[in-house]
Scaffold this motif. Sequence first.
Motif, mmCIF file in Angstrom:
data_model
loop_
_atom_site.group_PDB
_atom_site.id
_atom_site.type_symbol
_atom_site.label_atom_id
_atom_site.label_comp_id
_atom_site.label_asym_id
_atom_site.label_seq_id
_atom_site.Cartn_x
_atom_site.Cartn_y
_atom_site.Cartn_z
ATOM 1 N N ILE A 145 0.850 -1.202 0.000
ATOM 2 C CA ILE A 145 0.000 0.000 0.000
ATOM 3 C C ILE A 145 0.880 1.245 0.000
ATOM 4 C CG2 ILE A 145 -1.612 1.386 1.383
ATOM 5 C CD1 ILE A 145 -2.890 -1.262 2.300
ATOM 6 N N PHE A 146 1.908 1.232 0.838
ATOM 7 C CA PHE A 146 2.806 2.392 0.922
ATOM 8 C C PHE A 146 3.592 2.564 -0.371
ATOM 9 C CE2 PHE A 146 6.778 4.523 2.002
ATOM 10 C CZ PHE A 146 6.301 5.632 2.689
ATOM 11 N N MET A 147 4.141 1.474 -0.897
ATOM 12 C CA MET A 147 4.965 1.540 -2.109
ATOM 13 C C MET A 147 4.157 2.033 -3.311
ATOM 14 S SD MET A 147 7.148 -1.995 -1.614
ATOM 15 C CE MET A 147 7.912 -1.884 -3.233
ATOM 16 N N LEU A 148 2.931 1.533 -3.452
ATOM 17 C CA LEU A 148 2.092 1.928 -4.586
ATOM 18 C C LEU A 148 1.685 3.397 -4.493
ATOM 19 C CD1 LEU A 148 -0.219 -1.218 -4.868
ATOM 20 C CD2 LEU A 148 1.519 -0.500 -6.521
ATOM 21 N N ASN A 149 1.639 3.917 -3.280
ATOM 22 C CA ASN A 149 1.235 5.315 -3.088
ATOM 23 C C ASN A 149 2.363 6.310 -3.334
ATOM 24 O OD1 ASN A 149 -1.580 6.100 -2.181
ATOM 25 N ND2 ASN A 149 -1.247 4.269 -0.924
ATOM 26 N N ILE A 150 3.618 5.844 -3.344
ATOM 27 C CA ILE A 150 4.747 6.768 -3.501
ATOM 28 C C ILE A 150 4.645 7.608 -4.778
ATOM 29 C CG2 ILE A 150 7.249 6.927 -3.877
ATOM 30 C CD1 ILE A 150 7.568 4.630 -1.866
ATOM 31 N N PRO A 151 4.490 6.992 -5.969
ATOM 32 C CA PRO A 151 4.382 7.835 -7.174
ATOM 33 C C PRO A 151 3.150 8.731 -7.162
ATOM 34 C CG PRO A 151 3.898 5.543 -7.679
ATOM 35 C CD PRO A 151 4.451 5.561 -6.302
ATOM 36 N N ILE A 152 2.064 8.255 -6.533
ATOM 37 C CA ILE A 152 0.834 9.061 -6.471
ATOM 38 C C ILE A 152 1.048 10.268 -5.563
ATOM 39 C CG2 ILE A 152 -1.608 9.054 -5.790
ATOM 40 C CD1 ILE A 152 -1.665 6.078 -6.504
ATOM 41 N N LEU A 153 1.779 10.072 -4.468
ATOM 42 C CA LEU A 153 2.058 11.174 -3.548
ATOM 43 C C LEU A 153 2.978 12.209 -4.190
ATOM 44 C CD1 LEU A 153 2.548 9.164 -0.242
ATOM 45 C CD2 LEU A 153 0.653 10.702 -0.791
ATOM 46 N N LEU A 154 3.954 11.752 -4.953
ATOM 47 C CA LEU A 154 4.830 12.689 -5.664
ATOM 48 C C LEU A 154 4.026 13.503 -6.671
ATOM 49 C CD1 LEU A 154 7.944 10.393 -6.285
ATOM 50 C CD2 LEU A 154 7.734 12.268 -4.632
ATOM 51 N N PHE A 155 3.093 12.833 -7.326
ATOM 52 C CA PHE A 155 2.204 13.517 -8.272
ATOM 53 C C PHE A 155 1.341 14.546 -7.533
ATOM 54 C CE2 PHE A 155 -1.991 13.750 -10.320
ATOM 55 C CZ PHE A 155 -1.626 14.165 -11.596
ATOM 56 N N SER A 156 0.865 14.175 -6.331
ATOM 57 C CA SER A 156 0.032 15.064 -5.530
ATOM 58 C C SER A 156 0.800 16.318 -5.108
ATOM 59 C CB SER A 156 -0.492 14.332 -4.292
ATOM 60 O OG SER A 156 -1.242 15.191 -3.461
ATOM 61 N N ILE A 157 2.060 16.131 -4.700
ATOM 62 C CA ILE A 157 2.885 17.283 -4.307
ATOM 63 C C ILE A 157 3.055 18.228 -5.494
ATOM 64 C CG2 ILE A 157 5.208 17.997 -3.601
ATOM 65 C CD1 ILE A 157 5.356 15.362 -1.998
ATOM 66 N N TRP A 158 3.247 17.652 -6.665
ATOM 67 C CA TRP A 158 3.429 18.451 -7.885
ATOM 68 C C TRP A 158 2.179 19.234 -8.242
ATOM 69 C CZ3 TRP A 158 2.643 16.192 -13.335
ATOM 70 C CH2 TRP A 158 2.910 17.170 -14.310
ATOM 71 N N LYS A 159 1.018 18.561 -8.143
ATOM 72 C CA LYS A 159 -0.225 19.178 -8.591
ATOM 73 C C LYS A 159 -0.936 19.995 -7.507
ATOM 74 C CE LYS A 159 -0.477 17.947 -12.902
ATOM 75 N NZ LYS A 159 -0.523 18.967 -13.978
ATOM 76 N N PHE A 160 -0.850 19.559 -6.246
ATOM 77 C CA PHE A 160 -1.649 20.192 -5.200
ATOM 78 C C PHE A 160 -0.830 20.833 -4.081
ATOM 79 C CE2 PHE A 160 -4.239 16.550 -6.807
ATOM 80 C CZ PHE A 160 -5.168 17.310 -7.511
ATOM 81 N N GLY A 161 0.484 20.601 -4.082
ATOM 82 C CA GLY A 161 1.324 21.247 -3.084
ATOM 83 C C GLY A 161 1.609 20.361 -1.874
ATOM 84 N N LEU A 162 2.677 20.689 -1.167
ATOM 85 C CA LEU A 162 3.125 19.890 -0.017
ATOM 86 C C LEU A 162 2.171 19.986 1.161
ATOM 87 C CD1 LEU A 162 5.361 18.117 1.137
ATOM 88 C CD2 LEU A 162 6.542 20.186 1.886
ATOM 89 N N ARG A 163 1.563 21.158 1.349
ATOM 90 C CA ARG A 163 0.683 21.351 2.506
ATOM 91 C C ARG A 163 -0.501 20.390 2.464
ATOM 92 N NH1 ARG A 163 -2.016 27.138 4.384
ATOM 93 N NH2 ARG A 163 -2.948 26.366 6.318
ATOM 94 N N PHE A 164 -1.105 20.235 1.274
ATOM 95 C CA PHE A 164 -2.229 19.308 1.131
ATOM 96 C C PHE A 164 -1.769 17.870 1.333
ATOM 97 C CE2 PHE A 164 -4.298 16.307 -1.772
ATOM 98 C CZ PHE A 164 -5.601 16.353 -1.312
ATOM 99 N N THR A 165 -0.557 17.561 0.864
ATOM 100 C CA THR A 165 -0.097 16.178 0.801
ATOM 101 C C THR A 165 0.457 15.662 2.128
ATOM 102 O OG1 THR A 165 0.475 16.583 -1.521
ATOM 103 C CG2 THR A 165 1.344 14.583 -0.538
ATOM 104 N N PHE A 166 0.979 16.544 2.986
ATOM 105 C CA PHE A 166 1.663 16.083 4.198
ATOM 106 C C PHE A 166 0.767 15.212 5.084
ATOM 107 C CE2 PHE A 166 2.940 16.464 8.637
ATOM 108 C CZ PHE A 166 4.247 16.015 8.551
ATOM 109 N N SER A 167 -0.440 15.685 5.366
ATOM 110 C CA SER A 167 -1.333 14.912 6.228
ATOM 111 C C SER A 167 -1.730 13.590 5.576
ATOM 112 C CB SER A 167 -2.591 15.722 6.578
ATOM 113 O OG SER A 167 -3.250 16.154 5.407
ATOM 114 N N THR A 168 -1.772 13.577 4.248
ATOM 115 C CA THR A 168 -2.073 12.342 3.527
ATOM 116 C C THR A 168 -0.920 11.351 3.651
ATOM 117 O OG1 THR A 168 -3.538 13.442 1.944
ATOM 118 C CG2 THR A 168 -2.552 11.369 1.233
#
Length: 284
Positions: free
Chosen positions: A56-79
């Motif tokens: 679950i964690f490994m599969l989310n890594i590329p999605i989280l990087l995409f999230s930081i790019w598109k929505f910013g670190l503040r939105f992504t940190f709690s996720t």
Amino acid sequence: MKIDIIKKYIIITIMAFIYAAAVSLFIDPNNMAPGGVTGIAIIISRFLPVETGTLIFMLNIPILLFSIWKFGLRFTFSTVYAITLISVFTNILAPLGAATNDILLAALAGGVLYAISIGLIFKVGATTGGMDIIVKWLRVKLPYLKTGVLFFVTDAIIITMSGIAFKNVDAALYAGITVAVNSVALDIVLYGKDEAKLIYIISDHAEDIVARLLKELDIGATYIEGRGAFSGKEKQVLMCAVKKQMSPRLEEIVKEEDTEAFMIISSATEVFGEGYKSYFNERI
């Protein structure tokens, strides 16, 4: 401010544990893959010697990087925090095995626990990652596509894959039940039961009726100017949305104020606005 942040992360921690319990005690050990990244992780874990939580964690890594790019670190940190805890708790609880071997009970319990955990994580401004982020981005790019449709398509594909991977159609169908239960329960957690009645009232005592609606039921109404086709007389039409359980009392008020009032009552399947769903949260 600090208290609010602490409260937020306490809620995320508890809900991450409940999410992990849904996966490790009900869904995973009964060979169900109910969509999303978690469903993909469960399928892959049957072919690779890697724990579901880790996947679950490994599969989310590329999605989280995409999230930081598109929505910013503040939105992504709690996720990131939520996903990390979900992964850790899932691995910790996995050795306990299935809480029940009744696959129907597992599908129902898993769906409800899923919904409670995801809903409350959403409410404090985080997500559980995975398809939530992908769907959020797709909604920005393709606003004419409904969120529910996007989730349904992705979940349907993953559930179909699980049936093929596990060579068990029954498990796939039960995973579908989990998804359905999760969808209904999630709406209730996020928005409450928003079943409502849409009521049109044509009366010569419209202002008296509105005054009582505001005072006794704390609901508003909208005036619509109308004219009788036969009489040609100007009429005021009241339009209001009211929660289903309050509808009988509204009808009594109208009858008490004007026994000659004309009412049209219909069901409202979705209501957006104050006291109901948030349009922006629901659509994105």
